[in-house]
Design a protein around this motif. Structure first.
Motif, mmCIF file in Angstrom:
data_model
loop_
_atom_site.group_PDB
_atom_site.id
_atom_site.type_symbol
_atom_site.label_atom_id
_atom_site.label_comp_id
_atom_site.label_asym_id
_atom_site.label_seq_id
_atom_site.Cartn_x
_atom_site.Cartn_y
_atom_site.Cartn_z
ATOM 1 N N MET A 120 10.094 20.788 -4.405
ATOM 2 C CA MET A 120 10.993 19.921 -3.643
ATOM 3 C C MET A 120 10.170 18.888 -2.888
ATOM 4 S SD MET A 120 13.963 22.524 -2.345
ATOM 5 C CE MET A 120 15.271 21.466 -2.964
ATOM 6 N N GLY A 121 10.859 17.845 -2.434
ATOM 7 C CA GLY A 121 10.188 16.784 -1.705
ATOM 8 C C GLY A 121 10.956 16.389 -0.462
ATOM 9 N N ARG A 122 10.795 15.156 -0.068
ATOM 10 C CA ARG A 122 11.332 14.675 1.207
ATOM 11 C C ARG A 122 12.841 14.846 1.323
ATOM 12 N NH1 ARG A 122 11.737 10.965 -2.419
ATOM 13 N NH2 ARG A 122 13.290 9.291 -2.211
ATOM 14 N N THR A 123 13.560 14.747 0.185
ATOM 15 C CA THR A 123 15.021 14.756 0.239
ATOM 16 C C THR A 123 15.594 16.097 0.678
ATOM 17 O OG1 THR A 123 15.034 15.226 -2.138
ATOM 18 C CG2 THR A 123 15.320 12.930 -1.472
ATOM 19 N N CYS A 124 14.846 17.191 0.533
ATOM 20 C CA CYS A 124 15.383 18.500 0.897
ATOM 21 C C CYS A 124 15.617 18.619 2.392
ATOM 22 C CB CYS A 124 14.482 19.620 0.394
ATOM 23 S SG CYS A 124 12.991 19.910 1.378
ATOM 24 N N TRP A 125 15.070 17.682 3.173
ATOM 25 C CA TRP A 125 15.230 17.733 4.622
ATOM 26 C C TRP A 125 16.420 16.922 5.119
ATOM 27 C CZ3 TRP A 125 12.722 21.601 6.452
ATOM 28 C CH2 TRP A 125 11.522 21.997 5.879
ATOM 29 N N ASP A 126 17.152 16.277 4.232
ATOM 30 C CA ASP A 126 18.268 15.413 4.647
ATOM 31 C C ASP A 126 19.270 16.101 5.580
ATOM 32 O OD1 ASP A 126 17.136 13.396 3.188
ATOM 33 O OD2 ASP A 126 18.741 13.243 1.695
ATOM 34 N N PRO A 127 19.679 17.356 5.303
ATOM 35 C CA PRO A 127 20.656 17.983 6.206
ATOM 36 C C PRO A 127 20.142 18.141 7.628
ATOM 37 C CG PRO A 127 20.582 19.152 4.100
ATOM 38 C CD PRO A 127 19.423 18.209 4.115
ATOM 39 N N VAL A 128 18.825 18.302 7.795
ATOM 40 C CA VAL A 128 18.247 18.477 9.128
ATOM 41 C C VAL A 128 17.998 17.133 9.800
ATOM 42 C CG1 VAL A 128 16.268 19.375 10.420
ATOM 43 C CG2 VAL A 128 17.184 20.664 8.485
ATOM 44 N N THR A 129 17.435 16.185 9.061
ATOM 45 C CA THR A 129 17.113 14.895 9.684
ATOM 46 C C THR A 129 18.372 14.178 10.159
ATOM 47 O OG1 THR A 129 17.084 13.807 7.503
ATOM 48 C CG2 THR A 129 14.982 14.632 8.358
ATOM 49 N N ALA A 130 19.483 14.409 9.480
ATOM 50 C CA ALA A 130 20.736 13.786 9.916
ATOM 51 C C ALA A 130 21.138 14.235 11.316
ATOM 52 C CB ALA A 130 21.855 14.111 8.929
ATOM 53 N N LEU A 131 20.734 15.442 11.708
ATOM 54 C CA LEU A 131 21.097 15.991 13.019
ATOM 55 C C LEU A 131 20.126 15.580 14.122
ATOM 56 C CD1 LEU A 131 22.023 19.644 11.948
ATOM 57 C CD2 LEU A 131 23.563 17.700 12.278
ATOM 58 N N LEU A 132 18.959 15.071 13.746
ATOM 59 C CA LEU A 132 17.929 14.752 14.734
ATOM 60 C C LEU A 132 17.652 13.265 14.879
ATOM 61 C CD1 LEU A 132 15.337 17.513 13.740
ATOM 62 C CD2 LEU A 132 16.679 17.469 15.856
ATOM 63 N N ALA A 133 18.171 12.459 13.961
ATOM 64 C CA ALA A 133 17.741 11.064 13.854
ATOM 65 C C ALA A 133 18.102 10.211 15.065
ATOM 66 C CB ALA A 133 18.322 10.436 12.585
ATOM 67 N N ASP A 134 19.108 10.614 15.838
ATOM 68 C CA ASP A 134 19.507 9.771 16.959
ATOM 69 C C ASP A 134 18.603 9.913 18.177
ATOM 70 O OD1 ASP A 134 20.293 12.332 17.547
ATOM 71 O OD2 ASP A 134 22.184 11.766 18.498
ATOM 72 N N ARG A 135 17.626 10.848 18.126
ATOM 73 C CA ARG A 135 16.781 11.050 19.302
ATOM 74 C C ARG A 135 15.330 11.408 18.973
ATOM 75 N NH1 ARG A 135 20.654 14.363 18.350
ATOM 76 N NH2 ARG A 135 20.338 16.577 17.962
ATOM 77 N N THR A 136 14.966 11.440 17.700
ATOM 78 C CA THR A 136 13.624 11.883 17.325
ATOM 79 C C THR A 136 13.110 11.049 16.163
ATOM 80 O OG1 THR A 136 14.329 14.134 17.889
ATOM 81 C CG2 THR A 136 12.251 13.920 16.741
ATOM 82 N N ARG A 137 11.819 10.759 16.155
ATOM 83 C CA ARG A 137 11.186 10.074 15.026
ATOM 84 C C ARG A 137 10.839 11.123 13.977
ATOM 85 N NH1 ARG A 137 8.819 5.178 16.450
ATOM 86 N NH2 ARG A 137 8.453 4.923 14.215
ATOM 87 N N LEU A 138 11.228 10.877 12.752
ATOM 88 C CA LEU A 138 11.134 11.880 11.689
ATOM 89 C C LEU A 138 10.313 11.348 10.522
ATOM 90 C CD1 LEU A 138 14.948 12.623 11.815
ATOM 91 C CD2 LEU A 138 13.159 14.015 12.872
ATOM 92 N N VAL A 139 9.429 12.185 10.010
ATOM 93 C CA VAL A 139 8.562 11.802 8.889
ATOM 94 C C VAL A 139 8.701 12.848 7.795
ATOM 95 C CG1 VAL A 139 6.201 11.358 8.130
ATOM 96 C CG2 VAL A 139 6.916 10.674 10.432
ATOM 97 N N ALA A 140 9.233 12.439 6.646
ATOM 98 C CA ALA A 140 9.335 13.317 5.476
ATOM 99 C C ALA A 140 8.664 12.610 4.302
ATOM 100 C CB ALA A 140 10.797 13.621 5.156
#
Length: 288
Positions: free
Chosen positions: A36-56
């Motif tokens: 798997m790659g970066r896309t497997c984190w989509d369900p989590v990054t959607a919940l954090l994106a409004d307040r955290t910088r995310l790198v996948a």
């Protein structure tokens, strides 16, 4: 819809495709499991994106990253992770890793140094468990099976059929990206290389375990066993628990989920990320 755009980042003579999303002053880096790659984190990054910088990102040879003819070791992948962080993340961060990615993250701990503010492991490989006593044989069997799959995945219809379980777990646009980038012959070929890398790493991890993380660490272990691994599930969880509780600041939790905790329980994963950020002076957690 997936609208994240990425960029190419050079690491150790290779290139990886990186997506940076979100906003805020806190940083979180994600390391995917095998296959798997970066896309497997989509369900989590959607919940954090409004307040955290995310790198996948996609590891070298996988997804949108540059192809490599070499069979990279876990040490190589860990070195790439360290180089990626040095190139992209300006300060401290929390690292989240799944399954095989847990081996990569643990090997990278020493190179990441004090910038690593927290570590969250999701159903990671536990090399001390008895199931790994014969993992070299298991890897050989899996490789033979994936050799057949690799040829079949030239057909989009067969790839969709073989990956139908993931279609039920991930958003439609995420699954379609996986189908186009990961569930293709090149993606399966890279997965085969990574399974061999795990098989080679297990005896080395047993003989010379990586330095334990000094940062706050949370390990989430899936309550529901992977298909065909029910007999070993309890032992795996117990070895994960022992490792987590041996750390200076470790915490073990069982989660009502299958192996893909980030897809089945993204809210719990996001909460634990915020818990770690809160422990180290970052974002206050929504709930512990």
């Amino acid at each position: 819809m997936r609208q994240a755009t990425g960029r190419v980042v050079p690491v150790n003579g290779r290139t990886v495709h990186v997506e940076e999303t979100g906003s805020g002053t806190d940083w979180v880096v994600f390391e995917a499991g095998g296959g798997m790659g970066r896309t497997c984190w989509d369900p989590v990054t959607a919940l954090l994106a409004d307040r955290t910088r995310l790198v996948a990102y996609d590891r070298a040879g996988f997804g949108r990253s540059g192809r490599t003819t070499a069979r990279l070791s876990i040490d190589d992948l860990a070195a790439d992770l360290v180089a990626l962080v040095e190139a992209v993340v300006p300060g401290g961060f929390v690292l989240v890793a799944h399954s095989m990615g847990g081996l990569v993250a643990r090997r990278a701990v020493e190179g990441l140094g004090p910038r690593l503010r927290g570590l969250l492991l999701l159903d990671p490989a536990a090399e001390s468990a008895p199931v790994y006593d014969t993992f070299d044989r298991t890897a050989a069997k899996v490789d033979r099976s994936l050799g057949v799959t690799q040829a079949l995945f030239r057909s989009r219809r067969l790839a969709r059929l073989a990956s139908r379980d993931l279609r039920r777990l991930f958003p439609v646009d995420t699954y379609e990206a996986m189908l186009a980038e990961d569930f293709v012959p090149a993606g399966i070929a890279q997965t085969r290389k990574e399974i061999k890398a795990v098989a080679e790493a297990i005896p080395r991890f047993r003989a010379e375990p990586p330095a334990p993380p000094a940062c706050p660490t949370v390990l989430l272990s899936a309550a529901r066993p992977q298909k065909g691994r029910g007999r070993h599930h309890t032992a795996l969880a117990e070895h994960r628990r022992r490792w987590a509780e041996s750390l200076p600041d470790g915490r073990f939790e069982t989660v009502d989920s299958g192996h893909l905790i980030q897809a089945e329980q993204p809210g719990i994963v996001a909460d634990r990320v915020e818990h770690l950020l809160g422990r180290t002076g970052g974002t206050s957690p929504r709930r512990a």
